[in-house]
Design a protein around this motif. Structure first.
Motif, mmCIF file in Angstrom:
data_model
loop_
_atom_site.group_PDB
_atom_site.id
_atom_site.type_symbol
_atom_site.label_atom_id
_atom_site.label_comp_id
_atom_site.label_asym_id
_atom_site.label_seq_id
_atom_site.Cartn_x
_atom_site.Cartn_y
_atom_site.Cartn_z
ATOM 1 N N SER A 63 -14.552 -16.555 12.487
ATOM 2 C CA SER A 63 -14.709 -17.766 11.683
ATOM 3 C C SER A 63 -15.372 -18.860 12.511
ATOM 4 O O SER A 63 -15.438 -18.787 13.745
ATOM 5 C CB SER A 63 -13.349 -18.252 11.186
ATOM 6 N N GLY A 64 -15.836 -19.881 11.823
ATOM 7 C CA GLY A 64 -16.414 -21.013 12.531
ATOM 8 C C GLY A 64 -15.418 -21.691 13.437
ATOM 9 O O GLY A 64 -15.772 -22.157 14.532
ATOM 10 N N GLN A 65 -14.141 -21.725 13.016
ATOM 11 C CA GLN A 65 -13.104 -22.342 13.848
ATOM 12 C C GLN A 65 -12.911 -21.575 15.151
ATOM 13 O O GLN A 65 -12.721 -22.165 16.217
ATOM 14 C CB GLN A 65 -11.781 -22.416 13.081
ATOM 15 N N VAL A 66 -12.964 -20.230 15.064
ATOM 16 C CA VAL A 66 -12.807 -19.409 16.272
ATOM 17 C C VAL A 66 -13.993 -19.603 17.203
ATOM 18 O O VAL A 66 -13.839 -19.747 18.425
ATOM 19 C CB VAL A 66 -12.638 -17.923 15.892
ATOM 20 N N VAL A 67 -15.192 -19.605 16.641
ATOM 21 C CA VAL A 67 -16.395 -19.805 17.470
ATOM 22 C C VAL A 67 -16.339 -21.165 18.150
ATOM 23 O O VAL A 67 -16.641 -21.285 19.351
ATOM 24 C CB VAL A 67 -17.671 -19.668 16.621
ATOM 25 N N GLU A 68 -15.920 -22.191 17.413
ATOM 26 C CA GLU A 68 -15.808 -23.527 17.998
ATOM 27 C C GLU A 68 -14.786 -23.547 19.119
ATOM 28 O O GLU A 68 -15.002 -24.149 20.184
ATOM 29 C CB GLU A 68 -15.422 -24.531 16.920
ATOM 30 N N ARG A 81 -23.668 -23.765 22.691
ATOM 31 C CA ARG A 81 -22.773 -23.701 21.540
ATOM 32 C C ARG A 81 -23.534 -23.240 20.306
ATOM 33 O O ARG A 81 -23.049 -22.391 19.531
ATOM 34 C CB ARG A 81 -22.158 -25.077 21.308
ATOM 35 N N GLU A 82 -24.724 -23.781 20.088
ATOM 36 C CA GLU A 82 -25.543 -23.345 18.956
ATOM 37 C C GLU A 82 -25.878 -21.859 19.082
ATOM 38 O O GLU A 82 -25.866 -21.121 18.087
ATOM 39 C CB GLU A 82 -26.829 -24.171 18.887
ATOM 40 N N GLN A 83 -26.183 -21.419 20.300
ATOM 41 C CA GLN A 83 -26.489 -20.007 20.524
ATOM 42 C C GLN A 83 -25.313 -19.124 20.125
ATOM 43 O O GLN A 83 -25.492 -18.073 19.497
ATOM 44 C CB GLN A 83 -26.829 -19.778 22.002
ATOM 45 N N LEU A 84 -24.092 -19.550 20.470
ATOM 46 C CA LEU A 84 -22.909 -18.759 20.147
ATOM 47 C C LEU A 84 -22.697 -18.703 18.633
ATOM 48 O O LEU A 84 -22.351 -17.647 18.087
ATOM 49 C CB LEU A 84 -21.683 -19.358 20.840
ATOM 50 N N PHE A 85 -22.917 -19.807 17.942
ATOM 51 C CA PHE A 85 -22.794 -19.806 16.484
ATOM 52 C C PHE A 85 -23.815 -18.861 15.859
ATOM 53 O O PHE A 85 -23.486 -18.075 14.953
ATOM 54 C CB PHE A 85 -22.962 -21.220 15.925
ATOM 55 N N HIS A 86 -25.054 -18.928 16.331
ATOM 56 C CA HIS A 86 -26.095 -18.066 15.767
ATOM 57 C C HIS A 86 -25.784 -16.596 16.051
ATOM 58 O O HIS A 86 -26.029 -15.730 15.187
ATOM 59 C CB HIS A 86 -27.454 -18.441 16.340
ATOM 60 N N ALA A 87 -25.247 -16.307 17.225
ATOM 61 C CA ALA A 87 -24.883 -14.931 17.555
ATOM 62 C C ALA A 87 -23.792 -14.400 16.633
ATOM 63 O O ALA A 87 -23.706 -13.198 16.369
ATOM 64 C CB ALA A 87 -24.424 -14.839 19.017
ATOM 65 N N ALA A 88 -22.949 -15.308 16.131
ATOM 66 C CA ALA A 88 -21.893 -14.923 15.189
ATOM 67 C C ALA A 88 -22.400 -14.854 13.758
ATOM 68 O O ALA A 88 -21.632 -14.547 12.836
ATOM 69 C CB ALA A 88 -20.736 -15.912 15.281
ATOM 70 N N GLY A 89 -23.684 -15.154 13.545
ATOM 71 C CA GLY A 89 -24.233 -15.148 12.207
ATOM 72 C C GLY A 89 -23.864 -16.379 11.409
ATOM 73 O O GLY A 89 -23.871 -16.352 10.170
ATOM 74 N N LEU A 90 -23.556 -17.472 12.108
ATOM 75 C CA LEU A 90 -23.135 -18.702 11.459
ATOM 76 C C LEU A 90 -24.069 -19.841 11.826
ATOM 77 O O LEU A 90 -24.673 -19.846 12.903
ATOM 78 C CB LEU A 90 -21.703 -19.082 11.890
ATOM 79 N N LEU A 91 -24.178 -20.801 10.925
ATOM 80 C CA LEU A 91 -24.927 -22.008 11.234
ATOM 81 C C LEU A 91 -24.002 -22.982 11.969
ATOM 82 O O LEU A 91 -22.863 -23.197 11.538
ATOM 83 C CB LEU A 91 -25.443 -22.670 9.953
#
Length: 276
Positions: A63-68, A81-91
């Protein structure tokens, strides 16, 4: 099992992370320079098993909360941080959503105030990160309890106590802050869900939401009945970080007072209990 792009990114950042910068002890034998899985799990507030499954590609939809939380624990820069979100398939959370990124400068404040209870919340009064002294003071907060407005209107209430008239003013102010946050971040679904839950679960919140009152900025002194060191009345200062819309709460006691002595004692036995 082969890892995913997200799993590889987490492992890369974990291997590169500095345990000392994360506030972890560096003594003893460490096979790697970075964080252990157990340490990352502790800092991010997730299970070790989940970190393992993420890195191995057996958990593929964080989830976005976990990635954050992982980005915060790994102390990633804004581009990382943006790279990690994109790697998770999230904006990555962007304009229209409540900022939850702990900037390096705010993190340095936490790192330096080790003997003072310090916590950082976002614009919705949701606790993002706290130092060990703050956790020793108020205890561990999980799930919805990390949101101060939810705690006050629906949950068990604040761990602090203050006169009824101040508590009423604080509630009015909290509702006004949420109302202002909803205007600033109209695309934030988490904030909208919080407001809907509070409106449905608390008649008082619903009335205050409709009233449009503003209340006082903050309660400047708070009293807590600590189960180990006893009752303390502490000064509470709220610092707002305009660039990221974060709130830093700092609790101190006047030097030479019994409150200061109890707070110092908490710094010895309270943080040891957490570490244990």
């Amino acid at each position: 099992m082969a890892s995913t792009e997200f799993g590889r990114a987490v492992r890369h950042f974990r291997d590169r992370a500095n345990p000392e910068a994360a506030g972890l002890p560096t003594g003893g034998h460490r096979r790697a320079a970075g964080l252990r899985r157990e340490e990352l799990a502790l800092l991010a507030g997730v299970s070790v098993d989940y970190v393992t499954r993420l890195e191995q590609g057996r958990a593929t939809h964080p989830s976005g909360q976990v990635v954050e939380a992982l980005a915060r624990a790994l102390r990633l820069s804004a581009p990382e941080r943006e790279q990690l979100f994109h790697a998770a398939g999230l904006l990555p959370p962007g304009r229209g959503t409540v900022p939850t990124y702990i900037t390096p400068s705010v993190q340095r404040v936490l790192d330096r105030l080790t003997e003072t209870p310090v916590a950082v919340s976002d614009a919705t009064w949701t606790l993002l990160v706290a130092n060990p002294m703050y956790t020793a003071l108020v205890g561990e907060l999980h799930g919805k309890e990390r949101n101060a407005v939810w705690r006050n209107f629906i949950g068990p209430g604040s761990p602090f106590r203050y006169p009824p008239h101040e508590h009423e003013e604080l509630e009015i102010h909290q509702v006004a802050e949420l109302r202002a946050a909803a205007r600033r971040y109209p695309a934030d679904r988490r904030l909208r869900r919080l407001i809907d839950e509070l409106s449905a679960g608390s008649d008082r919140f619903a009335r205050l939401w409709e009233s449009g009152g503003t209340g006082r900025e903050a309660v400047t002194q708070k009293t807590i009945d600590h189960p180990t060191v006893g009752t303390m009345t502490l000064d509470c200062d709220l610092l707002k970080v305009a660039s990221s819309d974060l709130r830093i709460l700092i609790y101190t006691a006047e030097p030479g007072t019994p409150d200061a002595e109890r707070l110092a004692l908490l710094g010895v036995i309270g943080t040891q209990a957490i570490a244990g």
